[in-house]
Each structure stands twice: as C-alpha cells, then as structure tokens.
Motif scaffolding. Structure first.
Motif, PDB file in Angstrom:
ATOM      1  N   PHE A 295       0.808  -1.221   0.000  1.00 54.35           N
ATOM      2  CA  PHE A 295       0.000   0.000   0.000  1.00 54.35           C
ATOM      3  C   PHE A 295       0.841   1.271   0.000  1.00 54.35           C
ATOM      4  N   ARG A 318       0.959  -1.806  11.585  1.00 52.93           N
ATOM      5  CA  ARG A 318       2.129  -2.671  11.422  1.00 52.93           C
ATOM      6  C   ARG A 318       2.595  -3.234  12.766  1.00 52.93           C
ATOM      7  N   ALA A 404      -9.554  -5.007   8.448  1.00 54.19           N
ATOM      8  CA  ALA A 404      -9.380  -4.232   7.212  1.00 54.19           C
ATOM      9  C   ALA A 404     -10.399  -3.099   7.097  1.00 54.19           C
ATOM     10  N   ILE A 412     -10.223   6.827   4.878  1.00 49.90           N
ATOM     11  CA  ILE A 412     -11.027   7.773   4.077  1.00 49.90           C
ATOM     12  C   ILE A 412     -11.084   9.158   4.723  1.00 49.90           C
ATOM     13  N   PHE A 423     -18.110   2.436   1.205  1.00 48.15           N
ATOM     14  CA  PHE A 423     -17.097   2.012   0.214  1.00 48.15           C
ATOM     15  C   PHE A 423     -15.847   1.483   0.932  1.00 48.15           C
ATOM     16  N   ALA A 424     -15.441   2.201   1.986  1.00 51.66           N
ATOM     17  CA  ALA A 424     -14.218   1.814   2.706  1.00 51.66           C
ATOM     18  C   ALA A 424     -14.376   0.433   3.346  1.00 51.66           C
ATOM     19  N   LEU A 427     -14.392  -2.123   0.475  1.00 51.70           N
ATOM     20  CA  LEU A 427     -13.077  -2.343  -0.120  1.00 51.70           C
ATOM     21  C   LEU A 427     -12.157  -3.074   0.881  1.00 51.70           C
ATOM     22  N   GLN A 432      -9.054  -7.767   2.090  1.00 54.39           N
ATOM     23  CA  GLN A 432      -8.719  -8.787   3.077  1.00 54.39           C
ATOM     24  C   GLN A 432      -8.908 -10.185   2.503  1.00 54.39           C
ATOM     25  N   ARG A 438      -3.911 -14.904  -0.825  1.00 55.66           N
ATOM     26  CA  ARG A 438      -2.481 -14.830  -1.158  1.00 55.66           C
ATOM     27  C   ARG A 438      -1.623 -15.545  -0.101  1.00 55.66           C
ATOM     28  N   TYR A 515      -4.046  -4.824  -5.371  1.00 53.86           N
ATOM     29  CA  TYR A 515      -4.574  -6.128  -4.965  1.00 53.86           C
ATOM     30  C   TYR A 515      -5.400  -6.785  -6.080  1.00 53.86           C
TER      31      TYR A 515
END
Ligand SMILES: CC(C)=CCC/C(C)=C/CC/C(C)=C/COP(=O)(O)OP(=O)(O)O
Length: 552
Positions: A295, A318, A404, A412, A423-424, A427, A432, A438, A515
């Motif tokens: 990101f 983090r 997430a 936002i 939306f946030a 998304l 996530q 992944r 992503y």
C-alpha cells in the motif's frame, strides 16, 4: 581493601556502549567513571564464579553500607559517595543497581517479558537517570532515557545469552518465550537455529519499539555533549539490533564493528551542531519504509500532512500486526495488545509512544474514530491465538471488518472523503479476502486458516491440521469461490467510485489496483499448487506506478 571478587573483568572501553565516552564534558567524566567503577565492582561480585550466593549478598550489603557512609575502606563506594555529595546524583541510582545485582545472585530465570522489564528498571535505567541528573537535564528526558537503557540491557542479554547460561546458569530470555521453542534445552540446541530465530526476532521487535521510544531523547537534552552521546548510543543500539537479526548469538559472538562505532559518534557529533529534528514522524515513516507494503504507493501519492497521518495509522497497524504475527507466546501477545489499548485510551492526554503521539495528531486533524483502532486490536486478538479457525461466513465478515474495514474507515477521513464509509468497509473486506487467499500457506504454517470451516464442511472437509486442510483439493475449490467473490467485490467498488470523489480516493484506488493485480495473478496460477507467496511482476509494478502518476 576490595569488596569485590578480584580484578574487575571489564573496563569502560570494553563495553558495547562506551560509558565515560570522550564526548562527555571533562567536568562530568570523573563522576561518570566513579559510577561506572562502583557498578562494575558490584557486578563482578554478583557474577563471581567462585563465591557462594550468601557470600555475594553479604559483600553487596557491605558495599551498600560503605556507599551510604562513604567508608574509605571501600574506595569505589567512597568515591561515589563523594560524587553524590557534590552533584546530588549517584547514591539512589547505585542503590537501585545493587537491587538488580542482588536479584542476579538469587534469580536465574524470568517468567515473562514484564519480569524482564522490571529487572531492567533496576539494572539499566539507573545509569541513564544518573547521567540526566548529573547534567541537570529536565524530567521529560527520563522516559525516553529509560526506554534506551532498557533496550540496551536486553540487547546485551541477547548478545550474551549463550555465555550467561554456560558460565552462570542465568537466562534472561523469558521462560514462556523459550517454551515457544519447546523447552529451554531445545531453545539452546545449536542445531535449532530457525526456532530460536523466531523467538529472537520477536524479542528484537520489542527492543526496536523501545528504541523508537528512545528516539526523541536528543530533543529533550540541553547539554550538547550528552545529546551527542545519546544520538551515538541510539544509532549503535539500532545497529546492534540489526546485527542480532542476522546472526545467532548462541552460535557466535554478535557485536557492532569499529566502523559502526565511528559512524555512530560522527552522527552524535553532528547532533552537537544541528538542532535535533522532531523524531516521531521519522519513526512512523521508517516503519512504512521498512515494511515494503503493497500500500506504500497509495500512501506516497498523498500530500505531506495527509501522508504523515496515514503513516501514523499504518505504523500502528504494522506494530500491532507484528505483535500478533510474532513468535511471542499467546499470553504475552495479549499483554502487548492491552498495552496498545491503554495507549489509545490516553491518546489525547499523554501518549507515551511516538506512534501514539503521531496517531493523536492525525486523530485531531482528521477526526479519526479511535474505536476503529480498538476494532483492529480485536482482530489482532483473534490472530494472537495459538490456532486460528473461522467457523462461518459471519466470523469471516467480522474478522475482515475488524482488521481491514477499520483501516478503510480511518483512511477515508485522512484522504478527505469521509462520506465514503460504506465504500471503505466494502473495499477493506475485498482486500482482506485477497490477502487471505495470497497468504494461505504462510498462515497455515502457523496453524491459521481463515477460509470458513462451514464452507469446507459443505464439501465434506472437516477441520484438521492446517497443512492437511490447505493441501486438500476441496480447499482449492473454496479458494476459487472466494476469489470470485473478491472479483465481484472489486466490481462493486468500481461502481461505488462513480458516485464518490475519485480524486480524494486516489490512494484507495491505487491500493485496490495493486490487490486486483494480485488476484489476477493468483487466479491465473490456480489454487492447486501454490509454491509460496505470490509476488507481483515488475511489469505489474510499472503499471501501478504509471497509474499512480495519472489523475484519478
Ligand atoms: C478506503 C480504503 C483505503 C480501504 C482499504 C483499507 C485497507 C488498505 C485495508 C488493508 C487490509 C489488508 C489486506 C491488509 C494487509 O496488510 P499486509 O501488510 O499483509 O499487506 P501486504 O503484505 O500486501 O503489504
């Protein structure tokens, strides 16, 4: 007369972090040497291999009495007594050190991190406090100085862990952490480097956070020479922490090089000329830099003030994620996460960490809903368990909302699009899902499975060890269906963006594009044979960079 155990084992220049360095003013050097000599002598008593515990305690008591009375029969104690008379510094701090040395005589194991930190309060922090009082520094320097001293002490414990165990039967790696490797014997087994590595790295994460807390020390110091010394010491502490990440102190001696020492002191000397810059924002920016996050490009596309705020949010994410992912025992992880809850609670009164202070600033500027930070911590608690399974879609949704959606809801506001809340969340959930797909193998290697058990059960696959689950072809089928959902998730996000401020949401669009590419590559690779974490190709990265340069 000597109260010690023969000739002292070390001199100031033999230490990792020179105590009475030439950087210090001549008028303070004698006092520092007196403090050092006293501490060295007491340390030698506590560590003497040929003395019984009772005898050591008796000698330490005698030394303390001599320190208080200034008895010339104990020259080191008498000298420090005189220093205290002159500078009103030395006595209290040396008595605190004696408490730690007594502890060394009778205590050879530490249960958990809190016990170790408590030991450092007496074994290391008094050294910093002595220097601060000697130089007439302000109280505000005390907390970062304590953090630095504690960090140095634990680094030293890690450096010497093999020697301390062999020569004195003492181990400062907490018992619970060693148990993560099976047992104490397993932890020190020379052949089990990988398991030990994980534990050392988790300890070094804690040490690095302490060094981050110490980073503001130079800003609080008025005495230029002490400031130079503190800058050099912080640089050396960071360097030693790095060295310990790349070598195994059980197998070899790990230390900083002469060149590292020179570099550190040159940096320190520069600090006598330049005014130290406010360090908190550098700490959060460095967390982002070190993380090489997917990101990052999105974050870098923001203007300076918004970027600073998103760095604070990212650094918080983090650091709590590292707690949850690290090799500390689950009980310790919960303690560390609780400490972060306390930091959030005092965020607008008196935050104690650089990340907390930066987050407080961002929160004031952008009206961040701090309950989202708590929601993230809820998610991290799920991850901190020894074993993770999500029962059904509801639990997957809740987990995604916490880890997430929370990040989206905070982001936002920083981007300047507070009305994009739905939306946030949407998304966040989609990203996530991709992240889960992944990292299936990485997560399985620590017994984490985020694909809901109910979906596996529909195909007749019942819960089992993570490695068994992820190797089953039915697991791949569920991954495929989750990938389809993520794909539609991106389409819904595209549609929502038509009605939103695309310019403000450009960083979110870049994160999404990154992503989306990951999902493309995952689907192209298929779910049967995954061969480790998927990395984007150079062409993908170039595409994203070009996209970042175009208007939204
Ligand atoms: C509005 C808006 C911005 C919404 C999205 C919110 C957002 C960025 C959520 C991220 C969640 C996520 C998948 C984190 C993975 O971090 P990681 O450190 O595992 O990622 P990495 O390994 O790919 O760098």
């Amino acid at each position: 007369m000597s109260a010690g155990a023969g000739q002292s084992s070390k001199r100031p220049r033999d230490e990792n972090f020179p105590v009475a360095s030439l950087v210090l003013a001549p008028e303070h050097r004698d006092a520092v040497v007196a403090f050092y000599d006293f501490a060295r002598m007491a340390d030698d008593i506590a560590d003497a291999p040929d003395l019984a515990a009772a005898e050591k305690l008796m000698r330490l008591d005698a030394l303390e009495r001599a320190l208080v009375s200034g008895d010339p029969a104990f020259p080191q104690a008498a000298r420090l007594h005189a220093v205290d008379k002159q500078h009103k510094a030395g006595l209290i701090q040396a008595r605190d050190l004696l408490r730690a040395f007594r502890q060394d005589v009778v205590k050879a194991r530490y249960n958990d991190w809190a016990e170790l930190i408590d030991y450092c309060r007496f074994s290391a922090n008094p050294v910093g406090r002595f220097l601060l009082i000697l130089h007439g520094e302000r109280d505000s320097a005390q907390a970062p100085a304590d953090a630095l001293c504690t960090a140095l002490q634990i680094l030293n414990h890690l450096q010497d862990c093999g020697k301390d165990r062999e020569q004195m039967g003492r181990i400062y790696v907490p018992i619970r952490w060693m148990l993560a490797a099976g047992s104490e014997t397993a932890f020190f087994d020379p052949s089990r480097t990988a398991i030990r590595r994980n534990v050392f790295d988790a300890m070094l994460d804690r040490v690095d956070s302490l060094i981050d807390q110490a980073q503001s020390l130079p800003e609080h110091l008025q005495n230029k020479r002490l400031r130079a010394q503190s800058i050099a010491t912080i640089v050396l502490a960071r360097r030693l922490s790095q060295c310990l990440r790349h070598a195994d102190p059980v197998l070899e001696r790990v230390q900083v090089s002469k060149a590292d020492v020179c570099t550190a002191f040159l940096r320190g000397l520069r600090g006598t000329i330049q005014k130290p810059s406010p360090s908190d924002r550098h700490v959060t920016a460095a967390v982002v830099r070190r993380s090489s996050s997917s990101f990052r490009l999105g974050m870098q596309s923001l203007g300076p003030e918004r970027r600073r705020a998103i760095h604070a949010v990212y650094a918080f994410c983090r650091v709590v994620d590292d707690i949850a992912d690290g090799a500390a025992p689950a009980s310790e992880k919960r303690v560390f996460l609780r400490e972060w809850r306390r930091e959030l609670d005092r965020l607008h009164r008196a935050p104690e960490t650089p990340i907390g202070r930066e987050l407080a600033r961002a929160s004031t500027l952008f009206k961040l809903p701090l309950e989202e930070c708590h929601a993230l911590l809820d998610g991290m608690e799920t991850d901190s368990a020894e074993r993770v399974r999500l029962a059904d879609d509801y639990e997957l949704g809740l987990y995604g909302r916490r880890v997430a959606g929370s990040v989206g809801a905070l982001s936002i506001r920083i981007f300047g699009a507070p009305s994009a809340h739905d939306f946030a969340l949407h998304l966040g959930r989609t990203l996530q899902l991709v992240n889960i797909l992944r990292d299936v193998d990485e997560d399985a290697s620590c017994e984490r499975v985020y694909v809901p058990l109910s979906r596996l059960a529909q195909l007749g696959l019942r819960d089992a060890p993570a490695a068994t689950l992820v190797a089953d072809p039915r697991f791949a089928r569920v991954c495929e269906s989750l990938a389809d959902e993520a794909r539609s998730g991106f389409e819904v996000a595209d549609a929502a963006l038509m009605h939103l401020d695309r310019r403000a949401l450009k960083p979110a669009i870049l994160m999404m594009e990154n992503y989306r590419r990951v999902l493309d590559r995952l689907q192209a690779r298929g779910w049967g044979k995954r061969e480790g974490r998927l990395r984007l190709r150079t062409a993908d990265r170039l595409h994203l960079i070009t996209r970042a340069m175009r208007p939204a």
